[in-house]
Each structure stands twice: as structure tokens, then as C-alpha cells.
Scaffold this motif. Structure first.
Motif, PDB file in Angstrom:
ATOM      1  N   GLN A  31       0.837  -1.201  -0.322  1.00  0.00           N
ATOM      2  CA  GLN A  31       0.600   0.635   0.260  1.00  0.00           C
ATOM      3  C   GLN A  31       0.856   1.165  -0.167  1.00  0.00           C
ATOM      4  O   GLN A  31       1.183   2.838  -0.639  1.00  0.00           O
ATOM      5  CB  GLN A  31      -1.142   0.169   1.161  1.00  0.00           C
ATOM      6  CG  GLN A  31      -1.694   1.225   0.910  1.00  0.00           C
ATOM      7  CD  GLN A  31      -2.766   0.926   0.461  1.00  0.00           C
ATOM      8  OE1 GLN A  31      -3.412   0.132  -0.458  1.00  0.00           O
ATOM      9  NE2 GLN A  31      -3.622   1.762  -0.320  1.00  0.00           N
ATOM     10  N   CYS A  32       1.930   1.119   0.855  1.00  0.00           N
ATOM     11  CA  CYS A  32       3.099   2.421   0.427  1.00  0.00           C
ATOM     12  C   CYS A  32       3.417   2.554  -0.658  1.00  0.00           C
ATOM     13  O   CYS A  32       3.984   3.968  -0.303  1.00  0.00           O
ATOM     14  CB  CYS A  32       3.792   2.416   2.120  1.00  0.00           C
ATOM     15  SG  CYS A  32       4.992   0.757   1.696  1.00  0.00           S
ATOM     16  N   ARG A  34       2.317   2.162  -3.721  1.00  0.00           N
ATOM     17  CA  ARG A  34       1.527   2.568  -4.467  1.00  0.00           C
ATOM     18  C   ARG A  34       1.370   4.390  -5.038  1.00  0.00           C
ATOM     19  O   ARG A  34       1.518   4.816  -4.181  1.00  0.00           O
ATOM     20  CB  ARG A  34       0.192   1.978  -4.216  1.00  0.00           C
ATOM     21  CG  ARG A  34       0.311   0.457  -3.887  1.00  0.00           C
ATOM     22  CD  ARG A  34      -1.259  -0.475  -3.951  1.00  0.00           C
ATOM     23  NE  ARG A  34      -2.782   0.242  -4.968  1.00  0.00           N
ATOM     24  CZ  ARG A  34      -3.385   0.558  -5.419  1.00  0.00           C
ATOM     25  NH1 ARG A  34      -5.231  -0.280  -4.209  1.00  0.00           N
ATOM     26  NH2 ARG A  34      -4.685  -0.237  -5.887  1.00  0.00           N
ATOM     27  N   PRO A  35       1.411   4.873  -6.258  1.00  0.00           N
ATOM     28  CA  PRO A  35       0.946   5.733  -6.292  1.00  0.00           C
ATOM     29  C   PRO A  35      -0.050   6.202  -5.555  1.00  0.00           C
ATOM     30  O   PRO A  35      -1.216   5.836  -5.762  1.00  0.00           O
ATOM     31  CB  PRO A  35       0.989   5.772  -8.034  1.00  0.00           C
ATOM     32  CG  PRO A  35       1.688   4.826  -7.993  1.00  0.00           C
ATOM     33  CD  PRO A  35       1.050   3.409  -7.104  1.00  0.00           C
ATOM     34  N   GLU A  36      -0.443   7.598  -5.189  1.00  0.00           N
ATOM     35  CA  GLU A  36      -1.897   8.320  -4.546  1.00  0.00           C
ATOM     36  C   GLU A  36      -3.040   8.183  -5.665  1.00  0.00           C
ATOM     37  O   GLU A  36      -3.903   7.648  -4.442  1.00  0.00           O
ATOM     38  CB  GLU A  36      -1.712   9.880  -3.770  1.00  0.00           C
ATOM     39  CG  GLU A  36      -2.115  10.138  -3.547  1.00  0.00           C
ATOM     40  CD  GLU A  36      -2.723  11.855  -2.994  1.00  0.00           C
ATOM     41  OE1 GLU A  36      -3.081  12.733  -2.575  1.00  0.00           O
ATOM     42  OE2 GLU A  36      -0.683  12.070  -2.485  1.00  0.00           O
ATOM     43  N   SER A  37      -2.314   8.388  -6.975  1.00  0.00           N
ATOM     44  CA  SER A  37      -3.483   8.173  -7.776  1.00  0.00           C
ATOM     45  C   SER A  37      -4.650   7.132  -7.951  1.00  0.00           C
ATOM     46  O   SER A  37      -5.040   6.789  -8.850  1.00  0.00           O
ATOM     47  CB  SER A  37      -3.031   8.970  -9.380  1.00  0.00           C
ATOM     48  OG  SER A  37      -2.246   8.073  -9.331  1.00  0.00           O
ATOM     49  N   CYS A  39      -4.593   4.682  -5.398  1.00  0.00           N
ATOM     50  CA  CYS A  39      -4.759   4.118  -3.684  1.00  0.00           C
ATOM     51  C   CYS A  39      -6.631   3.738  -3.553  1.00  0.00           C
ATOM     52  O   CYS A  39      -7.150   3.674  -3.042  1.00  0.00           O
ATOM     53  CB  CYS A  39      -4.103   4.865  -2.743  1.00  0.00           C
ATOM     54  SG  CYS A  39      -2.694   4.693  -2.635  1.00  0.00           S
ATOM     55  N   ASP A  40      -7.259   4.665  -4.563  1.00  0.00           N
ATOM     56  CA  ASP A  40      -8.591   4.364  -4.463  1.00  0.00           C
ATOM     57  C   ASP A  40      -9.186   3.604  -5.286  1.00  0.00           C
ATOM     58  O   ASP A  40      -9.978   3.111  -4.989  1.00  0.00           O
ATOM     59  CB  ASP A  40      -9.287   6.018  -5.524  1.00  0.00           C
ATOM     60  CG  ASP A  40      -8.615   5.424  -7.080  1.00  0.00           C
ATOM     61  OD1 ASP A  40      -7.611   5.565  -6.950  1.00  0.00           O
ATOM     62  OD2 ASP A  40      -9.903   6.865  -7.594  1.00  0.00           O
ATOM     63  N   LYS A 159       5.230   9.084 -10.004  1.00  0.00           N
ATOM     64  CA  LYS A 159       3.954   8.440  -8.972  1.00  0.00           C
ATOM     65  C   LYS A 159       3.172   9.215  -8.733  1.00  0.00           C
ATOM     66  O   LYS A 159       1.693   8.758  -8.737  1.00  0.00           O
ATOM     67  CB  LYS A 159       5.170   8.545  -7.709  1.00  0.00           C
ATOM     68  CG  LYS A 159       6.083   7.193  -7.496  1.00  0.00           C
ATOM     69  CD  LYS A 159       6.413   6.350  -5.977  1.00  0.00           C
ATOM     70  CE  LYS A 159       7.617   5.955  -6.092  1.00  0.00           C
ATOM     71  NZ  LYS A 159       7.776   5.497  -5.098  1.00  0.00           N
ATOM     72  N   ASP A 160       3.035  10.665  -9.186  1.00  0.00           N
ATOM     73  CA  ASP A 160       1.826  10.990  -8.721  1.00  0.00           C
ATOM     74  C   ASP A 160       1.345  12.155  -8.495  1.00  0.00           C
ATOM     75  O   ASP A 160       3.133  13.284  -9.367  1.00  0.00           O
ATOM     76  CB  ASP A 160       0.842  10.746  -7.205  1.00  0.00           C
ATOM     77  CG  ASP A 160       2.079  11.652  -6.188  1.00  0.00           C
ATOM     78  OD1 ASP A 160       2.773  12.401  -6.636  1.00  0.00           O
ATOM     79  OD2 ASP A 160       2.682  10.690  -5.680  1.00  0.00           O
ATOM     80  N   ARG A 162       2.348  15.468  -7.368  1.00  0.00           N
ATOM     81  CA  ARG A 162       3.655  16.437  -6.531  1.00  0.00           C
ATOM     82  C   ARG A 162       4.474  15.787  -7.012  1.00  0.00           C
ATOM     83  O   ARG A 162       5.872  15.668  -6.003  1.00  0.00           O
ATOM     84  CB  ARG A 162       3.139  16.416  -5.111  1.00  0.00           C
ATOM     85  CG  ARG A 162       1.956  16.309  -5.230  1.00  0.00           C
ATOM     86  CD  ARG A 162       1.156  16.421  -3.588  1.00  0.00           C
ATOM     87  NE  ARG A 162       1.432  15.542  -1.906  1.00  0.00           N
ATOM     88  CZ  ARG A 162       0.412  15.141  -2.460  1.00  0.00           C
ATOM     89  NH1 ARG A 162      -1.169  15.515  -3.088  1.00  0.00           N
ATOM     90  NH2 ARG A 162       0.261  13.157  -1.770  1.00  0.00           N
ATOM     91  N   SER A 163       5.016  14.762  -7.918  1.00  0.00           N
ATOM     92  CA  SER A 163       6.551  14.246  -8.076  1.00  0.00           C
ATOM     93  C   SER A 163       7.528  15.442  -8.614  1.00  0.00           C
ATOM     94  O   SER A 163       6.213  16.055  -8.966  1.00  0.00           O
ATOM     95  CB  SER A 163       6.073  13.158  -9.321  1.00  0.00           C
ATOM     96  OG  SER A 163       5.383  12.081  -8.142  1.00  0.00           O
TER      97      SER A 163
END
Length: 467
Positions: A31-32, A34-37, A39-40, A159-160, A162-163
Motif C-alpha cells: 500500500q505504501c 502505490r501511487p496516490e492516484s 490508492c482509490d 508516481k503522482d 506531486r512528483s
């Protein structure tokens, strides 16, 4: 998809049973990472089954080379053509590709920080210069369309949202031993540019190579509409100071295109004369793309073009099938909505007729073709490269040269699970959202700017270069 792309590119995998506790622990562990985008989206922890696939970041053809350094590039090329269906009601869809329009909506909603200059039509053009530009654009703004692995470890990729900004110097440090193994190429901007240039050229050569026949030739997609660029077979180009990248990127260039096309007609150009303008439309068929017929991009484009009607023409047919299933729910299995995706299913995909006879059978065929096309539009290509030994004798291995070295390579395609039947309403709504946002914001703003920038009385000089 093996039937279309070829068995060497497609790995079906093996269904394996897993203890539920193992799956739960696995989900927690990754989980940690995974890209934030992403995680849904949750993994299925209840079925107890998984698909076991080979590690595509390794060479798939020659196991004895796996002890050598391995470089792997993952590319998600997206849709490589402009819709050609007469069912399209938004004129903008005939001018600007879906990916380029979607970029604006994604940035507006905060999914990405800035718009990528990458356009799939450049990559699928078969023109090496345009392919170079496409790949460099991906390297500049990778988003989720490009990742690079070294010995299985991710060394480059966004990754997301904010990279940080793409760090080419750090990437060049990783890649230099692959492309300049023994020379004294110094570090710095010159070194970075040289390494990136070699990477782009090698990837382009691999993408244009052909190593698996497949049955894609069974698709005979005839000329059905406009192609937004002239492609690699044109013998001219407009000077890049005018058009630094794909015309899909800036809708403000479309009015310029209209004027240039008018000049073309005035000079005696016809649709079949390949006049020297990138904007001059031809017929929308893979043969006109300039891609070699044996290469994976050509085959992928063929499958994508099973989307014969666009989502606008497809959605009413989906509703026809839905109404039939509401009345006869027991027919869902007979219609093979959920499989099996066997030879009979494949044969129905080869019916390329677009004349609606009003039957459920016709509607179902178009719906299934659309699902397969959408799968090809969202697949990923994995290119694994391993340096050849200096004393390696010539054999049947696929080899790609660079300036200072040679690479054994393998190419694989993943993310080939058939797109769900139930996702079609979502695709219909998303399509309208993308086009409406682009038309109301980007195109409207560009049109206002162009109205003041170019007057009919102004003189313009068109510079053509023979190439």
C-alpha cells in the motif's frame, strides 16, 4: 489478443490459488508503495485467486542472458488515431486527439501538474523524427505513460501529481553504462543529452521492428475518414519553428491549418497527392500511418481501430443490448458478455460492417469490438534490453544496435484484460466531459487569441523543406 498481436508478445499467465491471509498481508505491504492516484482502487482480497505472469522487466526470450544488466522501458502509448465515424457529433474530435484533450481536463482537476507535450499520433506515425519527439515528451512528463526499470527496480517514472520535475541527469547516470560502456564521455549536460538521445533511438528501433506475425492481417480496415497528420510517407514537412510539436497539442494552430490547407488547394493539391502539410488529411487506415506492417505498434493500431463507431455511435447499440438483457437475462451467457473469449468470439470481431440492420446481433458485435479496441488503447508495452557481449556470435536473437553497443531485446504487452461491458456508460459520460471541457475552455480561448493574432490582410510566409 494473441490472435491479433501475436503469441510472442502476449503472456496469458496461469491462474493460481492463494491463501486469503497471504493476499491481505500482500495488500498491506504494497500500500505504501502505490501511487496516490491509484490508492482509490482496491485489490480483490476475497476471491483467493490470482494470475501468475512472468516478470516482464526481464528478457523473455533468452534466459541465459538474465545474469547481465537488464534495462526495461514500459510505455502506455494510448489511442493512436483520430475518430473517423460519421456518428461523431463533436467536430473537435475530428481535429484533436482524445489524449491531448483529456490532458487539459486532468490538469484542471488536479490529477497532473502540467500538460504533457506527448501525443500518441506522433508515436504511431512511423516517422522517426516524430517518434523521437513523442518519446522525449514522455521522458519530460512521464505521468503514468512511461516507466524505466534497471534490473527490475524502478529508476524513472512519475508516481503522482506531486512528483518532482523529471531529472534527466540522474536518469543518464543510470543509463550511461548501457549506452557508453567503455568510453570517456564526461558528465554534464552534453553527456545527459547524448545518453537520452541513444535511449530514444533504441526504443524507436525496437518499436519499428517486427518479430511476430500474429493474425492482425485478418483485419481489413478500409479508408474511413480523416487522419490528422500526414505521416511518415509524406516527403515534406513544415518548418519546426512554425509547429514545434504535434498539431493536436495546440488547437490555436487549427485555424492556421485551415489557411494552409486552403493554400494547398490553391496550389493544386489533392487528397491523394501527399501535399507537404502535416495538417492535410488523408484516409484513416493503419497503412497510411507509415508504420511497418510487422511491428507491434501497427498491430496495436489495427486493434484500436475496431472502434468503428466511436463511443457516440456505440452507446445506442449498447442500450439495445441492455434492453434485450433486461427482457431476457438468461441470454447473457449465450451472448458471451462475460466470456468465454474463444475462437467463436474472435471470429465475430472480424465483421467490420457498419450498416446497422437493427438486430441485437449487430449491436452485440459492435459492443464487443469496442471492448477489444478499448483494451488495446489502454495496454502497456514492455521493452527489455540487455547488452550483448563483445564476443557474442551472430545468431537468431533479436538485436538492436546503438552508437556504441548492441542490445538483445524482447517486447511484451500487458494490461490486456478485456474492458468490462459495464464500463461503457462511464466511457460515454467521460467522453462528453472531456470534449465539452476542451471546447468551452481551451478551444474558445485559443479562438479568441487567434482572431487578434492573424488578420486576413496580413502577409505570411510558408517555408517548406524537402526531407
Amino acid at each position: 489478443m494473441k490472435e491479433f498481436l501475436g503469441e510472442n508478445y502476449v503472456h496469458c499467465g496461469e491462474v493460481v490459488q492463494l491463501p486469503l491471509e497471504f493476499v491481505k498481508q500482500l495488500c498491506l505491504k504494497i500500500q505504501c508503495e502505490r501511487p496516490e492516484s491509484r490508492c482509490d482502487k482496491d485489490l480483490d482480497t476475497l476471491s483467493g485467486y490470482a494470475l501468475c505472469l512472468p516478470n516482464l522487466a526481464r528478457l523473455q526470450t533468452y534466459r541465459f542472458t538474465e545474469h547481465r544488466p537488464i534495462l526495461c522501458v514500459e510505455i502506455k502509448p494510448k489511442c493512436g488515431f483520430i475518430p473517423f465515424s460519421s456518428d461523431v457529433t463533436h467536430e473537435m474530435k475530428h481535429k484533436v486527439c482524445r489524449y491531448c484533450m483529456h490532458q487539459h481536463l486532468k490538469v484542471a482537476t488536479g490529477k497532473w501538474k502540467q500538460i504533457s507535450k506527448y501525443c500518441p499520433l506522433d508515436l504511431y506515425s512511423g516517422n522517426k523524427q516524430r517518434m523521437y519527439f513523442a518519446l522525449k515528451s514522455l521522458l519530460q512528463e512521464a505521468q503514468n505513460n512511461l516507466k524505466i526499470f534497471k534490473n527490475g527496480e524502478l529508476i524513472y517514472g512519475c508516481k503522482d501529481a506531486r512528483s518532482p520535475v523529471a531529472d534527466w541527469s540522474e536518469l543518464a547516470r543510470h543509463l550511461k553504462p548501457f549506452f557508453f560502456p567503455s568510453n570517456g564521455l564526461a558528465s554534464g549536460p552534453h553527456c545527459t543529452r547524448a545518453v537520452i538521445r541513444e535511449l530514444v533511438r533504441v526504443i524507436t528501433r525496437v518499436l519499428l521492428s517486427g518479430s511476430d506475425k500474429g493474425l492482425g492481417g485478418a483485419l481489413r480496415l478500409g479508408p474511413r475518414g480523416p487522419w490528422c497528420t500526414a505521416g511518415a510517407r509524406e516527403r515534406w514537412s513544415v518548418e519546426r519553428t512554425w509547429f514545434p510539436h504535434c498539431p493536436c497539442r495546440d488547437s490555436s494552430l487549427l485555424s492556421v491549418a485551415a489557411r494552409l490547407s486552403a493554400w494547398a488547394v490553391a496550389l493544386g493539391a489533392t487528397e491523394t497527392s501527399h501535399f507537404p502539410l502535416m495538417f492535410l488529411v488523408g484516409k484513416n487506415t493503419p497503412e497510411r500511418s507509415g508504420l511497418p506492417k510487422g511491428c507491434l505498434l501497427y498491430k496495436t493500431l489495427q486493434v484500436q481501430m475496431l472502434d468503428l463507431l466511436d463511443i457516440e455511435g456505440l452507446y445506442p447499440l449498447y442500450r439495445r443490448v441492455e434492453q434485450y438483457l433486461e427482457e431476457f437475462p438468461e441470454e447473457r451467457k449465450t451472448l458471451q458478455i462475460d466470456g468465454p473469449y474463444d475462437e467463436a468470439f474472435y471470429q465475430r470481431l472480424l465483421d467490420l460492417s457498419t450498416e446497422d440492420d437493427g438486430t441485437v446481433a449487430f449491436a452485440l458485435t459492435k459492443v464487443q469490438q469496442y471492448r477489444v479496441a478499448m483494451t488495446a488503447k489502454d495496454c502497456s508495452i514492455m521493452i527489455a534490453l540487455s547488452p550483448c557481449l563483445q564476443d557474442a556470435s551472430s545468431d537468431q536473437r533479436p538485436i538492436v544496435p546503438s552508437s556504441r553497443s548492441r542490445f538483445a531485446f524482447s517486447v511484451s504487452v500487458l494490461d490486456l484484460d478485456l474492458k468490462p461491458y459495464e464500463s461503457i456508460p462511464h466511457q460515454y459520460k467521460l467522453d462528453g466531459k472531456i470534449v465539452n471541457y476542451y471546447s468551452k475552455t481551451v478551444h474558445a480561448k485559443d479562438a479568441a487569441v487567434m482572431s487578434t493574432r492573424f488578420k486576413d490582410s496580413e502577409d505570411c510566409t510558408l517555408v517548406l523543406h524537402k526531407v
